[in-house]
Enzyme design. Structure first.
Site, PDB file in Angstrom:
ATOM      1  N   HIS A 156      58.173 -14.481 -32.062  1.00  0.00           N
ATOM      2  CA  HIS A 156      57.049 -13.580 -31.832  1.00  0.00           C
ATOM      3  C   HIS A 156      55.909 -13.957 -32.774  1.00  0.00           C
ATOM      4  CE1 HIS A 156      55.584  -9.387 -30.637  1.00  0.00           C
ATOM      5  NE2 HIS A 156      55.945  -9.967 -29.515  1.00  0.00           N
ATOM      6  N   ASP A 163      53.910  -4.579 -38.490  1.00  0.00           N
ATOM      7  CA  ASP A 163      53.058  -4.883 -37.339  1.00  0.00           C
ATOM      8  C   ASP A 163      52.479  -3.599 -36.763  1.00  0.00           C
ATOM      9  OD1 ASP A 163      52.058  -5.873 -34.816  1.00  0.00           O
ATOM     10  OD2 ASP A 163      53.338  -7.615 -35.138  1.00  0.00           O
ATOM     11  N   HIS A 211      53.075   0.893 -29.165  1.00  0.00           N
ATOM     12  CA  HIS A 211      52.754   0.477 -27.794  1.00  0.00           C
ATOM     13  C   HIS A 211      53.424   1.407 -26.779  1.00  0.00           C
ATOM     14  CE1 HIS A 211      50.382  -3.095 -28.229  1.00  0.00           C
ATOM     15  NE2 HIS A 211      51.268  -3.733 -28.951  1.00  0.00           N
ATOM     16  N   HIS A 267      47.109  -5.318 -37.625  1.00  0.00           N
ATOM     17  CA  HIS A 267      46.063  -4.687 -36.815  1.00  0.00           C
ATOM     18  C   HIS A 267      46.397  -3.217 -36.638  1.00  0.00           C
ATOM     19  CE1 HIS A 267      48.972  -4.511 -33.596  1.00  0.00           C
ATOM     20  NE2 HIS A 267      49.227  -5.797 -33.791  1.00  0.00           N
ATOM     21  N   PHE A 297      69.863 -11.861 -34.302  1.00  0.00           N
ATOM     22  CA  PHE A 297      70.709 -10.683 -34.109  1.00  0.00           C
ATOM     23  C   PHE A 297      70.601 -10.046 -32.729  1.00  0.00           C
ATOM     24  CE2 PHE A 297      69.896 -10.895 -38.730  1.00  0.00           C
ATOM     25  CZ  PHE A 297      71.203 -11.075 -39.151  1.00  0.00           C
ATOM     26  N   GLU A 298      69.644 -10.491 -31.953  1.00  0.00           N
ATOM     27  CA  GLU A 298      69.477  -9.953 -30.597  1.00  0.00           C
ATOM     28  C   GLU A 298      68.961 -11.060 -29.692  1.00  0.00           C
ATOM     29  OE1 GLU A 298      69.876  -7.132 -28.853  1.00  0.00           O
ATOM     30  OE2 GLU A 298      70.785  -5.975 -30.461  1.00  0.00           O
ATOM     31  N   SER A 314      48.394  -9.852 -32.558  1.00  0.00           N
ATOM     32  CA  SER A 314      49.167 -10.238 -33.744  1.00  0.00           C
ATOM     33  C   SER A 314      49.145 -11.732 -34.034  1.00  0.00           C
ATOM     34  CB  SER A 314      50.626  -9.786 -33.589  1.00  0.00           C
ATOM     35  OG  SER A 314      50.707  -8.394 -33.569  1.00  0.00           O
ATOM     36  N   ASP A 346      54.954  -1.684 -34.343  1.00  0.00           N
ATOM     37  CA  ASP A 346      53.974  -2.004 -33.301  1.00  0.00           C
ATOM     38  C   ASP A 346      54.502  -1.656 -31.914  1.00  0.00           C
ATOM     39  OD1 ASP A 346      51.556  -3.575 -32.286  1.00  0.00           O
ATOM     40  OD2 ASP A 346      53.192  -4.752 -31.431  1.00  0.00           O
TER      41      ASP A 346
END
Lengths: 608, 143
Positions: A170, A59, A327, A365, A278-279, A109, A323
């Protein structure tokens, strides 16, 4: 005239032979370049059917980010970095990919992943819906859902897996299994009142129970658990509808893992789905990771499990946090997650045979990341730009200074949290560049300097690369629209023969009857005949869909296959052409031919 | 010093040594050094309990105005996890209770916070904010 021809032939012969006589002929670069050309001349196009298709998406991993990761990986290996070769850079076929969406010069995304999973471009922030569907238009999304590559693969008897280091809800992983009028609708709390589109977590579980998705490994646990439930790591769930989706998967016979130990203890999955969360949110950055598997480990587990299906599989493996680090404006985590992604690619290369497995490595992207100069070779990619040595090869060790007399890092961002423009007490923004030391710049938590002040650095609309090996990988070339990637994968998966009739019949190509006044359905009416002929449970399915609408309409699949066959650069499946892909007419049977399961799961049933 | 005494003292020496190495030249502590990688308390944190320490970091956007509370982060964090859907706090943050009403510092301006380190679970009765460690009686400055 004849004399002229002979002269030209002689001149050509002489120039060909003369290459070896050039003074640089023994230079290592010259010889290596010749070797590369020889390898390219020996390339044979693989026109077999791809038993397996693996789509790797890092990403936000644009060409500049991929470059930074290449340098970092090479320097970690003890080299100067520039000449390092990442695993996917060994692939024989490469293209530049145009990532704009139907309303965004700069994409996000959601529609970019959707383009790769449906063959159609659409608006920013939506996933797997018709290009006309506006953000937040729930009803239009329910009516305008598109058929995904995962559903086609499943209908062809293949297994489907998802790996992501981001939340499974996501945008990028969601595009494999779901659809939505808004990418933020990850659990029920985000669904507007009166909207009958299921949230993304519920859609994933529905697709697992329906048999479309066999394996999903990633983060995002909180979106699957009720708010009154605390997970294994002490984090609360987010759902307010009382559903415990993890328990639903287990109750349906599925397996569940939440850390590296339970991940390692997973049994061979057989026909039961595997869900690993896992999270509570995204998985950790590679730099910070503890107690959870790497993307490479998850990818290996997925391949080994999915490969048990003799019909093969479709796997999407995402390095989701490249990504996020971009950011944040933090190059260290960007490249360390980039390396983790590259290791996952290498793992897939090691576990698959290019004769039967198409692997495409790409990004969704770009980012507002940029590279400064002029830096000498060997300059640490996360640190300050060190000067070029005019007489040597490696940098001088002296940082290049800007006109303000201060050094600067190799990588910078056009905008983001690292902005040198600081908010003042009166609300204005003003600032000068800090004087940064190499120790500060190479600290893992350092944010590279940016110009425009923004809380989160932005995407960019610049092209990304796609690398391909395996059956029909040679279709990945030139400068292509992002939705072409879907058509290449579909073409490879079907061997260029189009979707088998049996599979097409099992797919949802369902929509209101022609002449209903629904422009989406009416445009697609001709494509519905085949699906409608096999409809056994259309009415029941539609009833179920009104309660739990979770399945969809489809584009004209044969047309999509034909387009893929003709995939020749940008002429194939442009945004305009793809825009003609419409839901088809007539009711059909549920995805897996199990109406009961479809009703329970809110999946497999279709209708509007 | 005999060998036995050296071995007895070794763990304490290592603890102090590690703590010293985690400190900057000016005596400040990096926020990340209060945690181990699994977000358990570091030896430095354990050794600093009840002491006044100075921690480098960034001020997350305040949860509310006119407060004596803010969250210190190791990297600039512009998003407000209480304000935006899907956002969560990083694991390695340091809640700070100040002596005076907080005068916000922009999220991306480096700052130093001085306070007494408290360890142990605590739920803020006013905000409901849970913390496993925190600074109290704190003051802060840019830098």
């Amino acid at each position: 005239m004849r004399t002229s021809a002979i002269a030209i032939a002689a001149a050509t012969l002489a120039s060909t032979a003369g290459a070896q006589d050039l003074v640089q002929a023994q230079n290592e670069w010259f010889i290596a370049g010749q070797g590369t050309v020889e390898e390219m001349l020996a390339l044979q196009s693989n026109t077999g059917t791809a038993r397996n298709v693996i789509l790797f998406v890092a990403d936000g991993n644009d060409v500049s980010t991929n470059y930074a990761t290449r340098i970092f990986a090479g320097q970690q290996a003890g080299g100067l970095g520039d000449d390092h070769v990442l695993p996917h850079e060994t692939f024989p076929h490469t293209a530049l990919v145009k990532t704009y969406t139907t309303n965004g010069q700069t994409p996000d995304s959601a529609p970019t992943a959707a383009a790769m999973n449906t063959g159609v471009k659409m608006k920013n922030d939506v996933i797997n819906v018709h290009p006309d569907v506006a953000v937040d238009d729930c009803q239009a999304a329910v009516e305008g859902r598109l058929t995904t590559l995962a559903e086609i693969a499943s209908a062809m008897g293949k297994s489907v897996g998802i790996v992501s280091t981001a939340r499974l809800t996501h945008a990028t992983p969601a595009a494999v299994y779901g659809y939505t009028a808004n990418r933020d609708w990850e659990d029920n709390t985000f669904i507007p009142e009166g909207c009958n589109q299921p949230d993304l977590a519920a859609q994933l579980v529905a697709q697992m129970n329906a048999g479309v998705i066999d394996m999903a490994l990633g983060g995002g646990r909180a979106h699957f658990l009720p708010a009154d439930v605390t997970d294994e790591e002490g984090d609360p769930g987010l759902r307010t509808d009382g559903r415990n989706l993890v328990e639903e998967v287990i109750a349906a016979g599925g397996q569940y893992a939440w850390n590296d130990e339970t991940f390692m203890a997973l049994a061979a999955p057989g026909n039961a789905p595997v869900l690993a969360l896992f999270e509570a949110s995204h998985m950790e950055y590679a730099h910070d990771r503890t107690g959870e598997p790497t993307q490479a480990e998850m990818t290996a587990a997925a391949i080994e499990a999915l490969d048990r299906n003799e019909n093969g599989y479709y796997l999407m493996s995402e390095g989701g946090r490249v990504d996020h680090a971009n950011h944040a404006g933090n190059v260290h985590r960007t490249v360390t997650d980039g390396v983790a992604f590259a290791e996952a690619v290498q793992t897939a290369m090691d576990l698959t045979d290019p004769a039967e497995t198409l692997i495409i490595v790409t990004a969704d992207h770009g980012h507002a990341i940029a590279l400064n100069g002029y830096c000498g070779r060997g300059t640490p990619i996360t640190g300050l730009c060190m000067d070029v040595d005019p007489a040597g090869e490696e940098h001088t060790g002296e940082p290049v200074l800007a006109n303000d007399g201060k050094p600067f890092s190799v990588v910078g961002y056009l905008n983001g949290a690292g902005s040198v423009m600081i908010e003042q007490a009166d609300g204005s923004f003003f600032g000068t560049r800090p004087n940064v030391t190499q120790e500060q710049a190479t600290d893992p938590d350092y944010l590279q300097q940016a110009l425009i002040p923004m809380g989160s650095e932005t995407h960019s609309g610049a092209d990304v690369a796609a690398f391909a090996r395996g059956p029909w990988a040679h279709l990945v070339g030139g400068v292509i629209e992002q939705n072409v990637i879907f058509h290449v994968m579909l073409h490879a998966m079907t061997g260029g023969e189009g979707i088998p009739a049996a599979a097409l019949g099992a797919l949802n190509v369902n929509a209101p009857a022609a002449g209903s006044g629904d422009p989406v359905a009416d445009d697609a009416a001709p494509a519905a005949e085949e699906g409608a002929a096999e409809d056994q449970v259309g009415d029941d399915a539609q009833d179920a869909a009104e309660e739990l609408p979770d399945d969809a309409t489809a584009e004209p699949l044969e047309e999509a296959a034909d387009e893929a066959t003709a995939a020749e650069g940008a002429d194939t499946a442009t945004g305009g052409e793809a825009g003609s892909a419409q839901p088809a007419d007539g009711a059909t049977e549920p995805t897996q031919g199990d109406a009961e399961a479809g009703e329970e799961a809110g999946d497999g049933a279709t209708g509007n | 010093m005999d060998r036995r005494r050296f071995l007895v003292l070794l763990p304490a020496f290592l603890l102090v040594s590690q703590a010293a190495s985690a400190q900057e030249e000016d005596g400040t502590i990096r926020l990340r050094d209060l945690y181990n990688k699994d977000t358990s308390f570091s030896d430095l944190a354990l050794a600093s309990e009840g002491q006044r320490i100075i921690v480098n970091g960034f001020m997350a956007p305040p949860l509310k105005a006119e407060s004596t509370f803010f969250v210190l982060t190791k990297m600039p964090t512009a998003v407000c996890p209480f304000c935006e859907p899907g956002q969560t706090w990083p694991d390695d943050i340091l809640p700070v209770y100040t002596r005076r009403i907080v005068d916000p510092i922009p999220f991306n301006v480096p700052m130093r916070t001085s306070g007494i380190l408290e360890l142990g679970e605590y739920v803020d009765p006013e905000t409901g904010f849970f913390s496993a460690l925190r600074l109290v009686e704190a003051t802060y400055e840019r830098g």
